[in-house]
Design an enzyme around this catalytic site. Structure first.
Site, PDB file in Angstrom:
ATOM      1  N   CYS A  48       0.774  -1.203   0.072  1.00 55.48           N
ATOM      2  CA  CYS A  48      -0.013   0.123   0.134  1.00 55.48           C
ATOM      3  C   CYS A  48       0.932   1.227   0.066  1.00 55.48           C
ATOM      4  O   CYS A  48       0.777   2.249  -0.973  1.00 55.48           O
ATOM      5  CB  CYS A  48      -1.044  -0.066   1.420  1.00 55.48           C
ATOM      6  SG  CYS A  48      -1.441  -1.362   1.991  1.00 55.48           S
ATOM      7  N   LYS A  51       3.175   1.692  -2.925  1.00 56.84           N
ATOM      8  CA  LYS A  51       2.445   1.853  -4.282  1.00 56.84           C
ATOM      9  C   LYS A  51       1.834   3.009  -4.281  1.00 56.84           C
ATOM     10  O   LYS A  51       2.085   3.912  -5.350  1.00 56.84           O
ATOM     11  CB  LYS A  51       1.264   0.558  -4.045  1.00 56.84           C
ATOM     12  CG  LYS A  51       0.255   0.641  -5.347  1.00 56.84           C
ATOM     13  CD  LYS A  51      -0.668   1.428  -5.074  1.00 56.84           C
ATOM     14  CE  LYS A  51      -1.349   1.233  -3.731  1.00 56.84           C
ATOM     15  NZ  LYS A  51      -2.228   0.213  -3.348  1.00 56.84           N
ATOM     16  N   GLU A 186      -3.423  -1.212 -10.622  1.00 54.37           N
ATOM     17  CA  GLU A 186      -2.879   0.075 -10.054  1.00 54.37           C
ATOM     18  C   GLU A 186      -1.488   0.392 -10.569  1.00 54.37           C
ATOM     19  O   GLU A 186      -1.098   1.301 -10.924  1.00 54.37           O
ATOM     20  CB  GLU A 186      -2.627  -0.210  -8.550  1.00 54.37           C
ATOM     21  CG  GLU A 186      -4.055  -0.371  -7.909  1.00 54.37           C
ATOM     22  CD  GLU A 186      -3.920  -0.730  -6.124  1.00 54.37           C
ATOM     23  OE1 GLU A 186      -4.644  -0.159  -5.688  1.00 54.37           O
ATOM     24  OE2 GLU A 186      -2.741  -1.219  -6.001  1.00 54.37           O
ATOM     25  N   HIS A 440     -21.060  22.557  -2.156  1.00 55.35           N
ATOM     26  CA  HIS A 440     -21.014  22.949  -3.673  1.00 55.35           C
ATOM     27  C   HIS A 440     -19.875  23.922  -3.853  1.00 55.35           C
ATOM     28  O   HIS A 440     -19.588  24.798  -3.108  1.00 55.35           O
ATOM     29  CB  HIS A 440     -22.502  23.671  -3.780  1.00 55.35           C
ATOM     30  CG  HIS A 440     -22.464  23.962  -5.406  1.00 55.35           C
ATOM     31  ND1 HIS A 440     -22.600  22.871  -6.388  1.00 55.35           N
ATOM     32  CD2 HIS A 440     -22.385  25.188  -5.923  1.00 55.35           C
ATOM     33  CE1 HIS A 440     -22.661  23.568  -7.471  1.00 55.35           C
ATOM     34  NE2 HIS A 440     -22.458  25.057  -7.261  1.00 55.35           N
ATOM     35  N   GLU A 445     -20.862  16.203  -3.748  1.00 53.06           N
ATOM     36  CA  GLU A 445     -22.372  16.349  -3.569  1.00 53.06           C
ATOM     37  C   GLU A 445     -23.255  15.566  -4.414  1.00 53.06           C
ATOM     38  O   GLU A 445     -24.488  15.513  -4.175  1.00 53.06           O
ATOM     39  CB  GLU A 445     -22.535  17.757  -3.902  1.00 53.06           C
ATOM     40  CG  GLU A 445     -22.372  18.285  -5.189  1.00 53.06           C
ATOM     41  CD  GLU A 445     -22.556  19.600  -5.485  1.00 53.06           C
ATOM     42  OE1 GLU A 445     -23.760  20.449  -5.029  1.00 53.06           O
ATOM     43  OE2 GLU A 445     -21.897  20.526  -6.151  1.00 53.06           O
TER      44      GLU A 445
HETATM   45  P1  NDP Z   1      -6.591 -10.170  -7.306  1.00 50.77           P
HETATM   46  O1  NDP Z   1      -7.099 -11.371  -6.708  1.00 50.77           O
HETATM   47  O2  NDP Z   1      -7.412  -8.742  -7.211  1.00 50.77           O
HETATM   48  O3  NDP Z   1      -6.480 -10.501  -8.832  1.00 50.77           O
HETATM   49  C1  NDP Z   1      -5.611 -11.386  -9.271  1.00 50.77           C
HETATM   50  C2  NDP Z   1      -5.897 -11.473 -10.750  1.00 50.77           C
HETATM   51  O4  NDP Z   1      -5.140 -12.416 -11.390  1.00 50.77           O
HETATM   52  C3  NDP Z   1      -7.169 -11.458 -11.329  1.00 50.77           C
HETATM   53  O5  NDP Z   1      -7.398 -10.577 -12.407  1.00 50.77           O
HETATM   54  C4  NDP Z   1      -7.176 -12.812 -11.930  1.00 50.77           C
HETATM   55  O6  NDP Z   1      -8.165 -13.210 -13.068  1.00 50.77           O
HETATM   56  C5  NDP Z   1      -5.939 -13.304 -12.197  1.00 50.77           C
HETATM   57  N1  NDP Z   1      -5.542 -14.557 -12.044  1.00 50.77           N
HETATM   58  C6  NDP Z   1      -5.793 -15.311 -10.952  1.00 50.77           C
HETATM   59  N2  NDP Z   1      -5.333 -16.511 -11.407  1.00 50.77           N
HETATM   60  C7  NDP Z   1      -4.914 -16.610 -12.759  1.00 50.77           C
HETATM   61  C8  NDP Z   1      -4.382 -17.629 -13.673  1.00 50.77           C
HETATM   62  N3  NDP Z   1      -4.416 -18.758 -13.092  1.00 50.77           N
HETATM   63  N4  NDP Z   1      -4.193 -17.222 -14.859  1.00 50.77           N
HETATM   64  C9  NDP Z   1      -4.495 -15.827 -15.400  1.00 50.77           C
HETATM   65  N5  NDP Z   1      -5.044 -14.839 -14.379  1.00 50.77           N
HETATM   66  C10 NDP Z   1      -5.268 -15.388 -13.294  1.00 50.77           C
HETATM   67  O7  NDP Z   1      -5.183 -10.295  -6.704  1.00 50.77           O
HETATM   68  P2  NDP Z   1      -4.184  -9.119  -6.667  1.00 50.77           P
HETATM   69  O8  NDP Z   1      -2.556  -9.832  -6.820  1.00 50.77           O
HETATM   70  O9  NDP Z   1      -4.188  -8.000  -7.621  1.00 50.77           O
HETATM   71  O10 NDP Z   1      -4.160  -8.593  -5.273  1.00 50.77           O
HETATM   72  C11 NDP Z   1      -4.146  -9.551  -4.059  1.00 50.77           C
HETATM   73  C12 NDP Z   1      -4.955  -8.839  -3.034  1.00 50.77           C
HETATM   74  O11 NDP Z   1      -4.491  -7.732  -2.377  1.00 50.77           O
HETATM   75  C13 NDP Z   1      -6.190  -8.170  -3.471  1.00 50.77           C
HETATM   76  O12 NDP Z   1      -7.537  -8.960  -3.397  1.00 50.77           O
HETATM   77  C14 NDP Z   1      -6.445  -7.120  -2.168  1.00 50.77           C
HETATM   78  O13 NDP Z   1      -7.239  -7.555  -1.226  1.00 50.77           O
HETATM   79  C15 NDP Z   1      -5.179  -6.810  -1.919  1.00 50.77           C
HETATM   80  N6  NDP Z   1      -4.601  -5.408  -2.219  1.00 50.77           N
HETATM   81  C16 NDP Z   1      -5.470  -4.259  -2.043  1.00 50.77           C
HETATM   82  C17 NDP Z   1      -5.275  -3.284  -2.497  1.00 50.77           C
HETATM   83  C18 NDP Z   1      -6.053  -1.905  -2.193  1.00 50.77           C
HETATM   84  O14 NDP Z   1      -6.771  -2.279  -1.016  1.00 50.77           O
HETATM   85  N7  NDP Z   1      -5.921  -0.779  -2.884  1.00 50.77           N
HETATM   86  C19 NDP Z   1      -4.107  -3.092  -3.306  1.00 50.77           C
HETATM   87  C20 NDP Z   1      -3.442  -4.257  -3.740  1.00 50.77           C
HETATM   88  C21 NDP Z   1      -3.687  -5.429  -3.193  1.00 50.77           C
HETATM   89  P3  NDP Z   1      -9.919 -13.391 -12.858  1.00 50.77           P
HETATM   90  O15 NDP Z   1     -10.376 -11.889 -12.267  1.00 50.77           O
HETATM   91  O16 NDP Z   1     -10.191 -13.762 -14.243  1.00 50.77           O
HETATM   92  O17 NDP Z   1      -9.949 -14.511 -11.849  1.00 50.77           O
END
Ligand code: NDP
Length: 452
Positions: A48, A51, A186, A440, A445
């Site tokens: 976080c 980033k 992000e 405003h 709003e």
């Molecule tokens: P996410 O779970 O958000 O996303 C994973 C991505 O990888 C999805 O697009 C998914 O596709 C894809 N994926 C998973 N398995 C495969 C596969 N076998 N082949 C191809 N694509 C695949 O994970 P992140 O790594 O982005 O983040 C992890 C966690 O960290 C988040 O869930 C969040 O909770 C936390 N986080 C929070 C943030 C915030 O609060 N701003 C910022 C960064 C992380 P599909 O959608 O098709 O399943």
């Protein structure tokens, strides 16, 4: 005299583990914190915080073109990535030291080393200087978080993960990011903001599966407008290293050549080497530690919080879980956290923030809901060439008129939704929103003026 060396051993000094230890110690628990890496954890050192600093940094290119729209003349505007990374790391060093001080000043012991649970009440620590020591403890808390996980395909070793992407010495000329979750979108915004040729490759039709459909659509359009190349509905079948470049073969037989590939295909609980399987601690399908409402595993003296339990993988949830654990176990306060209406934000560009149910989820749950939408060009963009628009939505249950969800994509979404989350958590009705006077002129709003 206790029969144990400690009342509590916490493995992992991230945000959740540190809060658990500090509050437990404040109630008089003799507490040891074990951390193999640097105190601070994923959010502070590899997630976080760094980033968001890079998100801020990357937004200046757009701010400059906005400034030109407001008739500023700007010459020789360029970034210095290497210098920025040094400054970012200096700030992370400062935050790390704050974590060390927080732990020590609250009366906890802190050992740098990797912990392994070798009995229901026993932890062995391989210290970073090589020495192995053991301690007993009445309770053990696992707060080790998660780690990046890549799908299995030839050449996946050429992908860097988000930890490495945050620490690149030089910016590449081009980057492909695999995935379309929080991290992928992000980082796509970060690299694109720095003028890098940025490609987003993912298997779904739109990014951010599970988010509101209009918000997803809006993000796709905005990312394209800002210059990100979208490769949707494909997977990577192979990655080949070719001299300085990396060739990516996609499932539709097309290829793409870039300098760097980043994998952002999800995170898994970081349980390797903890000895939990050997001890018989029950794990879920993804290796997550299964806990009851007390954050307790099937072994009564072993607890877990945060990402390693894979419930809601957000830092503030881990912190809240750790605090409530300390209150219950050592403070005599019968307190549990609420997992309802947990707001979250995605620092994509434009940013997204949500709380509660979206329309599709409400319908799936057979709720009779109506959605209210407002889509507009922010005042700031009316005199610039910035085409970015903002979208806000409310989901309202028809019978009760309760607001069940709020969704926003646009500047300052996180700042706005945090306040809306309080209202929704307090049970606000649509009429409460309607009778609130707007500020405003502001984007916020719009949330109190949605009529249809
Ligand atoms: P996410 O779970 O958000 O996303 C994973 C991505 O990888 C999805 O697009 C998914 O596709 C894809 N994926 C998973 N398995 C495969 C596969 N076998 N082949 C191809 N694509 C695949 O994970 P992140 O790594 O982005 O983040 C992890 C966690 O960290 C988040 O869930 C969040 O909770 C936390 N986080 C929070 C943030 C915030 O609060 N701003 C910022 C960064 C992380 P599909 O959608 O098709 O399943």
């Amino acid at each position: 005299m206790s029969e144990y060396d400690y009342d509590l051993i916490v493995i992992g000094a991230g945000s959740g583990g540190t809060r658990t230890a500090r509050i437990s110690a404040s109630y008089g628990a003799k507490t040891l914190v074990v951390e193999g890496d640097r105190a601070g954890g994923t959010c502070v050192l590899r997630g976080c915080i760094p980033k968001k600093l890079l998100v801020y940094a990357s937004q200046f290119s757009e701010h400059v073109s906005d400034a030109e729209g407001f008739c500023w003349q700007i010459e020789n505007f360029k970034s210095n990535w290497a210098e920025l990374i040094k400054k970012k790391n200096k700030e992370l060093d400062r935050l790390h030291q704050i974590y060390v001080n927080l732990i020590k000043n609250s009366g906890c012991d802190l050992i740098s080393g990797w912990g392994e649970v070798i009995g229901p009440n026993r932890v062995s620590i391989r210290k970073n200087d090589g020495e192995i020591i053991e301690f007993s403890s009445k309770k053990i808390m696992i707060a080790v978080g998660g780690k990046a996980s890549f799908p299995d395909f030839e050449g996946n070793n050429y992908m860097i993960n988000s930890d490495e992407a945050l620490d690149l010495n030089n910016l590449p000329n081009s980057i492909a990011i695999y995935g379309s979750g929080y991290i992928a979108v992000e980082f796509a915004g970060i690299f694109n903001g720095f003028g890098i040729d940025t490609h987003l490759i993912f298997r779904a039709d739109k990014a951010l599966r599970g988010f509101d459909e209009d918000v997803r659509q809006h993000l796709m359009r905005s990312m394209k407008d800002k210059g990100i190349s979208i490769h949707n509905e494909v997977t990577i079948s192979k990655i080949i290293k070719e001299n300085e470049n990396i060739k990516i073969k996609l499932s539709d037989n097309s290829t793409l050549s870039v300098e760097t590939v980043m994998g952002a295909t999800g995170r898994v609980p970081n349980i390797t080497g903890l000895g939990l399987q050997e001890l018989g601690v029950e794990l879920g399908e993804r290796g997550e530690i299964l806990v009851n409402k007390f954050n307790q595993t099937n072994l009564k003296s072993i607890y877990a919080i945060g990402d390693v339990t894979n419930k809601i993988t957000l830092t503030p949830v881990a912190i809240a879980e750790g605090h409530a654990f300390a209150d219950r176990e050592f403070g005599g306060i019968d307190r549990f956290i609420s997992y309802d209406y947990v707001p979250s934000a995605v620092f994509s560009q434009p940013s997204i923030a949500v709380v509660g149910l979206n329309y599709e989820e409400a319908k799936k749950n057979k709720l009779n809901v109506r959605e209210y939408k407002s889509e507009f060009r922010a005042l700031k963009n009316t005199v610039t060439d910035n085409p970015e628009r903002t979208l806000m939505k409310l989901v309202v249950e028809q019978d009760t008129q309760k607001v069940l969800g709020a969704h926003m994509i646009g500047p300052d979404a996180a700042e706005i939704i945090q306040g809306i989350a309080i209202a929704i958590k307090a049970g606000a009705l649509k009429s409460d929103f309607d009778s609130t006077i707007g500020i405003h002129p502001s984007a916020a709003e719009e949330f109190v003026t949605m009529r249809s």
